[in-house]
Write an enzyme that holds these catalytic residues in place. Structure first.
Site, PDB file in Angstrom:
ATOM      1  N   ASP A 216      27.887  46.851  60.689  1.00  0.00           N
ATOM      2  CA  ASP A 216      26.652  47.653  60.681  1.00  0.00           C
ATOM      3  C   ASP A 216      25.479  46.932  60.014  1.00  0.00           C
ATOM      4  O   ASP A 216      24.332  47.351  60.171  1.00  0.00           O
ATOM      5  CB  ASP A 216      26.889  48.988  59.963  1.00  0.00           C
ATOM      6  CG  ASP A 216      27.783  49.918  60.762  1.00  0.00           C
ATOM      7  OD1 ASP A 216      28.210  49.509  61.856  1.00  0.00           O
ATOM      8  OD2 ASP A 216      28.053  51.028  60.292  1.00  0.00           O
ATOM      9  N   ARG A 261      26.701  53.512  62.090  1.00  0.00           N
ATOM     10  CA  ARG A 261      26.803  54.866  61.563  1.00  0.00           C
ATOM     11  C   ARG A 261      25.478  55.378  61.026  1.00  0.00           C
ATOM     12  O   ARG A 261      25.013  56.440  61.400  1.00  0.00           O
ATOM     13  CB  ARG A 261      27.856  54.889  60.467  1.00  0.00           C
ATOM     14  CG  ARG A 261      28.301  56.252  60.162  1.00  0.00           C
ATOM     15  CD  ARG A 261      29.452  56.377  59.199  1.00  0.00           C
ATOM     16  NE  ARG A 261      29.973  55.193  58.605  1.00  0.00           N
ATOM     17  CZ  ARG A 261      31.268  54.921  58.490  1.00  0.00           C
ATOM     18  NH1 ARG A 261      32.148  55.752  58.981  1.00  0.00           N
ATOM     19  NH2 ARG A 261      31.673  53.828  57.878  1.00  0.00           N
TER      20      ARG A 261
HETATM   21  N1  LIG Z   1      32.554  55.124  44.837  1.00  0.00           N
HETATM   22  C1  LIG Z   1      33.771  54.628  45.097  1.00  0.00           C
HETATM   23  N2  LIG Z   1      34.645  54.375  44.077  1.00  0.00           N
HETATM   24  C2  LIG Z   1      35.876  53.896  44.328  1.00  0.00           C
HETATM   25  N3  LIG Z   1      36.341  53.590  45.566  1.00  0.00           N
HETATM   26  C3  LIG Z   1      35.530  53.808  46.612  1.00  0.00           C
HETATM   27  C4  LIG Z   1      34.192  54.334  46.445  1.00  0.00           C
HETATM   28  N4  LIG Z   1      33.633  54.457  47.671  1.00  0.00           N
HETATM   29  C5  LIG Z   1      34.562  54.013  48.553  1.00  0.00           C
HETATM   30  N5  LIG Z   1      35.672  53.608  47.938  1.00  0.00           N
HETATM   31  C6  LIG Z   1      36.893  53.077  48.564  1.00  0.00           C
HETATM   32  O1  LIG Z   1      36.605  51.861  49.259  1.00  0.00           O
HETATM   33  C7  LIG Z   1      37.423  51.747  50.415  1.00  0.00           C
HETATM   34  C8  LIG Z   1      36.607  51.414  51.627  1.00  0.00           C
HETATM   35  O2  LIG Z   1      35.538  52.358  51.808  1.00  0.00           O
HETATM   36  P1  LIG Z   1      35.025  52.786  53.235  1.00  0.00           P
HETATM   37  O3  LIG Z   1      36.159  53.367  54.017  1.00  0.00           O
HETATM   38  O4  LIG Z   1      33.819  53.618  53.065  1.00  0.00           O
HETATM   39  O5  LIG Z   1      34.692  51.412  53.980  1.00  0.00           O
HETATM   40  P2  LIG Z   1      33.574  50.338  53.704  1.00  0.00           P
HETATM   41  O6  LIG Z   1      34.044  49.385  52.695  1.00  0.00           O
HETATM   42  O7  LIG Z   1      32.280  51.022  53.420  1.00  0.00           O
HETATM   43  O8  LIG Z   1      33.529  49.586  55.091  1.00  0.00           O
HETATM   44  P3  LIG Z   1      32.859  50.080  56.470  1.00  0.00           P
HETATM   45  O9  LIG Z   1      31.690  49.214  56.678  1.00  0.00           O
HETATM   46  O10 LIG Z   1      33.895  49.824  57.471  1.00  0.00           O
HETATM   47  O11 LIG Z   1      32.519  51.519  56.314  1.00  0.00           O
HETATM   48  C9  LIG Z   1      38.167  53.061  50.558  1.00  0.00           C
HETATM   49  O12 LIG Z   1      39.495  52.865  50.110  1.00  0.00           O
HETATM   50  C10 LIG Z   1      37.392  53.999  49.657  1.00  0.00           C
HETATM   51  O13 LIG Z   1      38.156  55.035  49.111  1.00  0.00           O
HETATM   52  O1  LIG Z   2      36.764  54.845  63.176  1.00  0.00           O
HETATM   53  P1  LIG Z   2      36.750  54.030  61.925  1.00  0.00           P
HETATM   54  O2  LIG Z   2      37.717  52.914  61.945  1.00  0.00           O
HETATM   55  O3  LIG Z   2      36.917  54.846  60.691  1.00  0.00           O
HETATM   56  O4  LIG Z   2      35.348  53.329  61.788  1.00  0.00           O
HETATM   57  C1  LIG Z   2      34.175  53.656  62.467  1.00  0.00           C
HETATM   58  C2  LIG Z   2      32.969  53.154  61.702  1.00  0.00           C
HETATM   59  O5  LIG Z   2      33.144  51.881  61.187  1.00  0.00           O
HETATM   60  C3  LIG Z   2      31.988  51.093  61.393  1.00  0.00           C
HETATM   61  O6  LIG Z   2      32.317  50.170  62.396  1.00  0.00           O
HETATM   62  C4  LIG Z   2      31.607  50.368  60.134  1.00  0.00           C
HETATM   63  O7  LIG Z   2      32.597  49.475  59.818  1.00  0.00           O
HETATM   64  C5  LIG Z   2      30.911  52.055  61.845  1.00  0.00           C
HETATM   65  O8  LIG Z   2      29.945  51.503  62.670  1.00  0.00           O
HETATM   66  C6  LIG Z   2      31.734  53.118  62.508  1.00  0.00           C
HETATM   67  O9  LIG Z   2      31.091  54.357  62.421  1.00  0.00           O
HETATM   68 MG   LIG Z   3      30.873  51.985  54.713  1.00  0.00          MG
END
Ligand SMILES: Nc1ncnc2c1ncn2[C@@H]1O[C@H](COP(=O)(O)OP(=O)(O)OP(=O)(O)O)[C@@H](O)[C@H]1O
Ligand SMILES: O=P(O)(O)OC[C@H]1O[C@](O)(CO)[C@@H](O)[C@@H]1O
Ligand SMILES: [Mg+2]
Length: 448
Positions: A216, A261
């Site tokens: 993203d 997203r």
């Molecule tokens: N504020 C927080 N404190 C501790 N852990 C967190 C926090 N926010 C998110 N996490 C943890 O980080 C991990 C990844 O978070 P998330 O699923 O939102 O993906 P992301 O790293 O933002 O990647 P993506 O770009 O795919 O969304 C999860 O295990 C989630 O519980």
């Molecule tokens: O369906 P999943 O695996 O939770 O992830 C979907 C989301 O992950 C992303 O690819 C970010 O990593 C977003 O663009 C999308 O909304």
């Molecule tokens: Mg994220």
């Protein structure tokens, strides 16, 4: 301000360190220019955040030092004793092209640059740091990782969903981990910072490093995240083919829905990279379907003159059209809001509108979904992943902690995790990038 006068020391993005770096780096680098050997990076080497002359002059006039961040790279002194250092790598959140490249380059860098002998691969994201799941670790060696960059996904597995920070720190401590490399998006980085905070409270010596990953491209301050470029690269021929579908029928409309997203960088970049797109709809814009200047009316005008249209829509766009109650909002395991399906809504609304207006249209709806993020990294991202990983290794060995490595103004830098997670990066609707989208598509500034 007079020349020669010293500037006040302004705010810089200061990074936490575990302690003073006292060991000599094992790297045979130079300390002087002109000998054709790469130099250690000096501790006071900083990169400006805003490189416009106007901003710089404003700082001079206000007697303030401009915002700057640490240049990344190998330092002369390191904190960890390489004979005893143990590292761990974890990958969290959604898949993203290049994760395996980063894992590979971390392992190669730790092993061959600094002689680190033990590197644990944590299975299935933060779950792998909670022994209750029983996922265990993988031993990451150069032999184990040498071919993994050829594949998409993550060899370690990933997960969403929160884990107890105390339990995760216990696991790191009990397994003798000194360096934890976290590869993930905003959520992962917030998690990494929380782990770093708990480590600090306990007074133990573990560095936590973040390598921003997300297709993203929504991580604040940095030029781009790895995987983003491959994602729109994969979307590019899909848009080309969607255009063939649109032109293949009288009043043909092709709708391509792409991930994104809360930020529309993938949709916008894919559209500019294959400039047959007539409308780009992103979460950052507010548009309406109905009304004189609404999207449907604008689309009708386009069909009246050209008899085909290509629409690229980011998954988080047009959420105002769903009229959902806050309470009804669904979230995933990590608390990310699940959006209404804007692609299907557009398809239905467009069909109904033209039926009502007695106009023949043919609609083709294409949702490449996970295809754009599960591919292996393209060459540009592969170079980038290598650079991020190597710079992460150099930063980690100095005892820096709770930091991310990223590129700002085309230079590798270190930033505190909190600086990149306190806000989500979005397309600036008044900026040059979005203006290019409008120039390329010819869509109006506003559709409402
Ligand atoms: N504020 C927080 N404190 C501790 N852990 C967190 C926090 N926010 C998110 N996490 C943890 O980080 C991990 C990844 O978070 P998330 O699923 O939102 O993906 P992301 O790293 O933002 O990647 P993506 O770009 O795919 O969304 C999860 O295990 C989630 O519980
Ligand atoms: O369906 P999943 O695996 O939770 O992830 C979907 C989301 O992950 C992303 O690819 C970010 O990593 C977003 O663009 C999308 O909304
Ligand atoms: Mg994220």
């Amino acid at each position: 301000m007079k020349s020669g006068e010293k500037l006040d020391v302004g705010e810089i993005y200061g990074i936490n360190v575990l302690g003073k770096a006292t060991y000599d780096s094992p790297l045979r680098l130079s300390k002087k220019r002109g000998d054709d050997i790469f130099n250690f990076v000096k501790e006071d080497d900083k990169i400006l955040q805003d490189i416009s002359l106007r901003e710089f002059k404003k700082c001079l006039a206000d007697n303030k030092e401009p915002f700057a961040m640490e240049r990344a790279g190998p330092r002369e002194k390191i904190y960890f004793n390489v004979k005893k250092t143990k590292a761990a790598i974890v990958t969290c959140g959604g898949l993203c092209p290049g994760i395996n490249n980063v894992i590979r380059s971390l392992v190669m860098g730790l092993t061959y640059f600094y002689g680190v002998k033990e590197i644990l691969g944590v299975r299935y994201g933060f779950e792998g740091l909670n022994p209750a799941y029983g996922h265990g670790f993988v031993d990451l060696t150069p032999a184990f990782v040498k071919d993994i960059h050829q594949f998409g996904g993550t060899i370690l597995g990933s997960s969403r969903g929160g884990q107890d920070v105390g339990v995760m720190v216990d696991t790191l401590y009990e397994n003798g981990v000194d360096l934890l490399f976290t590869i993930g998006g905003d959520g992962t980085l917030k998690g990494a910072d929380a782990i770093g905070e708990e480590i600090k409270k306990r007074g133990v010596d573990i560095s936590v490093i973040g390598i921003p990953k997300t297709i993203d491209n929504d991580v604040n301050l940095i030029d781009k995240t790895f995987g983003f470029e491959t994602a729109y690269h994969v979307a590019n021929p899909i848009i080309r083919d969607a255009h063939n579908e649109a032109t293949g029928a009288y009043n043909g409309i092709a709708i391509v829905k792409l991930m994104g997203r809360d930020s529309g960088f993938i949709a916008a970049s894919a559209a500019i990279s294959m400039s047959v797109v007539n409308f780009v709809l992103v979460p950052e814009m507010h548009f309406e379907l109905e009304g004189e200047n609404g999207f449907l009316e604008v689309l009708k005008k386009r069909l009246d003159t050209k008899h085909h249209a290509v629409i690229v829509v980011a998954e988080g766009a047009g959420q105002n059209l769903f009229k959902k109650d806050k309470k009804e909002q669904e979230t995933d395991a990590s608390g990310n809001i699940k959006h209404g399906d804007i692609g299907l809504l557009l398809k239905t609304e467009i069909a109904e509108y033209f039926k009502k207006n007695d106009r023949q249209v043919t609609i083709k709806y294409i949702d490449p979904s996970y295809i754009i993020r599960s591919a292996p990294a393209n060459p540009g991202d592969s170079i980038f992943c290598n650079g991020l990983a190597y710079h992460a290794v150099h930063g980690a060995m100095t005892g820096r902690t709770r930091f991310v490595v990223g590129r700002v103004n085309n230079r590798y830098v270190y930033l505190p995790i909190s600086a990149v997670t306190n806000k989500r990066k979005k397309i600036n609707m008044e900026g040059g990038f979005w203006y290019t989208v409008l120039e390329s598509t010819g869509q109006p500034f506003e559709m409402r």
